[in-house]
Write a protein that holds these residues in place. Structure first.
Motif, short mmCIF file in Angstrom:
data_model
loop_
_atom_site.label_atom_id
_atom_site.label_comp_id
_atom_site.label_asym_id
_atom_site.label_seq_id
_atom_site.Cartn_x
_atom_site.Cartn_y
_atom_site.Cartn_z
N PHE A 37 45.09 59.59 10.32
CA PHE A 37 44.00 60.33 10.94
C PHE A 37 43.96 60.05 12.44
O PHE A 37 44.16 58.91 12.87
N ARG A 38 43.69 61.09 13.25
CA ARG A 38 43.61 60.91 14.70
C ARG A 38 42.16 60.87 15.19
O ARG A 38 41.72 59.88 15.75
N HIS A 39 41.42 61.96 15.03
CA HIS A 39 40.04 61.99 15.51
C HIS A 39 39.26 63.10 14.83
O HIS A 39 39.83 63.99 14.17
N LEU A 40 37.95 63.05 15.00
CA LEU A 40 37.01 63.95 14.33
C LEU A 40 36.22 64.72 15.38
O LEU A 40 35.74 64.16 16.37
N GLU A 41 36.06 66.03 15.13
CA GLU A 41 35.34 66.90 16.07
C GLU A 41 33.83 66.70 15.94
O GLU A 41 33.24 67.01 14.90
N TRP A 42 33.22 66.19 17.00
CA TRP A 42 31.76 66.00 17.07
C TRP A 42 31.18 67.29 17.65
O TRP A 42 30.79 67.38 18.79
N PHE A 43 31.14 68.33 16.79
CA PHE A 43 30.85 69.70 17.21
C PHE A 43 29.36 69.92 17.42
O PHE A 43 28.55 69.63 16.53
N HIS A 44 29.01 70.45 18.57
CA HIS A 44 27.61 70.58 18.98
C HIS A 44 26.72 71.21 17.92
O HIS A 44 25.68 70.65 17.55
N ASP A 45 27.10 72.37 17.38
CA ASP A 45 26.26 73.07 16.42
C ASP A 45 26.05 72.26 15.14
O ASP A 45 24.94 72.14 14.63
N HIS A 46 27.11 71.72 14.60
CA HIS A 46 27.03 71.02 13.32
C HIS A 46 26.34 69.66 13.47
O HIS A 46 25.62 69.24 12.56
N VAL A 47 26.56 68.98 14.59
CA VAL A 47 25.82 67.74 14.84
C VAL A 47 24.33 68.03 14.89
O VAL A 47 23.52 67.29 14.30
N ARG A 48 23.97 69.10 15.57
CA ARG A 48 22.56 69.46 15.68
C ARG A 48 21.95 69.75 14.32
O ARG A 48 20.84 69.28 13.99
N ILE A 49 22.64 70.51 13.48
CA ILE A 49 22.13 70.86 12.16
C ILE A 49 22.07 69.63 11.25
O ILE A 49 21.07 69.40 10.56
N GLU A 50 23.12 68.86 11.24
CA GLU A 50 23.16 67.70 10.34
C GLU A 50 22.13 66.64 10.74
O GLU A 50 21.53 66.00 9.86
N ASN A 51 21.88 66.46 12.02
CA ASN A 51 20.82 65.56 12.45
C ASN A 51 19.45 66.08 12.02
O ASN A 51 18.54 65.29 11.73
N LEU A 52 19.29 67.39 11.99
CA LEU A 52 18.04 68.00 11.57
C LEU A 52 17.84 67.92 10.06
O LEU A 52 16.73 67.66 9.58
N PHE A 53 18.92 68.08 9.30
CA PHE A 53 18.82 68.20 7.85
C PHE A 53 18.81 66.86 7.10
O PHE A 53 18.31 66.79 5.99
N PHE A 54 19.39 65.82 7.69
CA PHE A 54 19.61 64.60 6.92
C PHE A 54 19.08 63.36 7.62
O PHE A 54 19.17 63.23 8.85
N ALA A 107 56.86 74.55 9.75
CA ALA A 107 57.26 75.40 10.86
C ALA A 107 57.55 74.62 12.13
O ALA A 107 58.02 75.19 13.12
N ASP A 108 57.25 73.31 12.13
CA ASP A 108 57.48 72.46 13.31
C ASP A 108 56.77 73.07 14.52
O ASP A 108 57.29 73.08 15.64
N ALA A 109 55.54 73.54 14.28
CA ALA A 109 54.80 74.27 15.30
C ALA A 109 53.69 73.46 15.95
O ALA A 109 53.05 73.94 16.89
N LEU A 110 53.42 72.24 15.46
CA LEU A 110 52.25 71.48 15.88
C LEU A 110 52.59 70.05 16.25
O LEU A 110 53.56 69.48 15.76
N ASP A 111 51.70 69.47 17.08
CA ASP A 111 51.74 68.04 17.33
C ASP A 111 50.68 67.31 16.51
O ASP A 111 50.79 66.10 16.30
N CYS A 112 49.66 68.03 16.07
CA CYS A 112 48.62 67.45 15.21
C CYS A 112 48.05 68.56 14.34
O CYS A 112 47.76 69.66 14.83
N LEU A 113 47.92 68.28 13.06
CA LEU A 113 47.37 69.26 12.12
C LEU A 113 45.85 69.10 12.05
O LEU A 113 45.33 67.99 12.00
N GLN A 114 45.13 70.22 12.03
CA GLN A 114 43.69 70.20 11.83
C GLN A 114 43.37 70.64 10.40
O GLN A 114 44.04 71.51 9.84
N ALA A 115 42.32 70.05 9.83
CA ALA A 115 41.81 70.50 8.55
C ALA A 115 40.30 70.35 8.56
O ALA A 115 39.75 69.46 9.21
N ASP A 116 39.63 71.23 7.83
CA ASP A 116 38.17 71.23 7.73
C ASP A 116 37.83 70.94 6.27
O ASP A 116 38.11 71.75 5.38
#
Length: 373
Positions: free
Chosen positions: A322-339, A270-279
């Protein structure tokens, strides 16, 4: 050629287990179109050859039933070395219920666990198994929820920029479904004042605006030099994304909700983006991520990782565009707790470890109180 030592030439998958954990947030959180007070992780463990691989997704507890009752039995017996074969088996298994949506969350968790398992069986770091394209992965601090007070926002931004030296940060805008633009503009100005001119400022509207509204917001915020405008309109509104992209200086990004390769192909075409996100915890796992990244590259686009940072680091390191990775507050908090084995973003990047697989080990005792299934 000397091959790495492995547990066995033939390592059939013997068990697939799923558990769900719900972790309360550390305060009320919201973006432009949604609010929440907890986050649920669906954790998958896959066993073969005396080793166990870890994968997960952030989504409804119903995904655990899909893993244990449908997908797990389907992949048991498949050789753990043959991850693409397991991925194809899972795709056939969910054909009648549909491969997208919740099924893709469950598939993603298993697929990531399978890649982790294969790397552990081969005694290789996962990013080396996939084939590293870089030594470190750039990250950006992400949070800045619309529910935050001015002081909460300042504290979080200062934590990323001053204490962790992350040179790019993102806040949420689109307050109250896009009906409080003045508040959005105030928060953008506050964020710029806190982080200074030497830090990239990103904003995420989570689809709260109309296309023309989004364009007006960026024009009014021009002095704040926003460089990343995420989901100014819904990811499903491709013509709207394209209109915004053509009218603003900030890079327009979207794609975080995609759960299948055709979704991303349509978005790129669609030529709608400058960067594609994927999870990687939603899109179909590492197997599908690599295909999505190739589609993006064919359209001249880079790819940015959405959330689940410790699940994403290895495949991010193995993705040339690859450009960059989201260091997302909620998931960082959970992953630091779990692993054990979590990564340090100091300086604005994370470096995959040298241990086998994704380098993580589950803190079973600490996580048990959050188990809901």
């Amino acid at each position: 050629m000397v091959l790495p030592k492995m547990a066995a030439a033939d390592a059939p998958i013997t068990a697939v287990q799923a558990s769900a954990y719900t972790v309360p947030t550390d305060g009320p959180e919201a973006d432009g179109t949604f609010s929440w007070d907890s986050t649920t992780m669906v954790l998958v463990q896959v066993a073969a050859g005396g080793k166990t691989g870890l994968g997960w997704s952030y989504g409804p507890t119903a995904a655990t039933a899909l893993v244990e009752e449908l997908l797990g039995p389907a992949v048991c017996g498949v050789d753990a070395m043959d991850v693409p074969a397991a991925a194809a088996t899972m795709a056939r298994t969910v054909r009648n219920m549909g491969r997208t949506g919740l099924a893709s969350y469950a598939v993603s968790a298993i697929d990531c666990a399978l890649w982790d398992l294969k790397a552990r069986l081969l005694d290789l770091p996962l990013h080396k198994l996939l084939g590293a394209a870089r030594d470190s992965v750039a990250v950006y601090g992400s949070g800045g929820f619309t529910t935050y007070t001015d002081e909460q926002l300042r504290s979080q931004l200062e934590g990323w920029v001053q204490r962790q030296r992350i040179p790019r940060v993102k806040i949420k805008i689109g307050q109250d479904g896009g009906t409080n633009v003045q508040r959005d503009l105030e928060r953008i100005r506050q964020a710029r004042a806190v982080v200074g001119r030497g830090t990239e400022l990103f904003v995420d509207a989570n689809g709260a605006y109309t296309a023309k509204q989004a364009i007006r917001v960026m024009r009014e915020a021009a002095e704040q030099e926003v460089t990343w405008f995420e989901e100014p309109v819904s990811s499903d509104h491709l013509s709207g994304l394209r209109a915004v992209r053509n009218a603003v200086d900030a890079d327009v990004a979207a794609g975080e909700y995609g759960t299948g390769l055709p979704y991303f192909q349509r978005m790129c075409a669609a030529d709608a983006l400058d960067c594609l996100q994927a999870d990687v915890s939603r899109c179909g796992g590492i197997t599908e991520w690599l295909r999505i990244a190739a589609v993006a590259a064919a359209h001249g686009l880079e790819i940015s990782g959405h959330c689940a940072p410790h699940l994403s680091t290895a495949v991010a390191a193995a993705t040339p565009n690859f450009r960059h990775l989201e260091w997302f507050h909620d998931h960082v908090r959970i992953e630091n707790l779990f692993f054990d084995g979590t990564l340090d973003p100091d300086g604005g990047s994370v470096t995959p470890g040298d241990g086998p697989g994704n380098g993580l080990s589950l803190r079973t005792a600490e996580t048990e109180k959050y188990r809901v299934r």
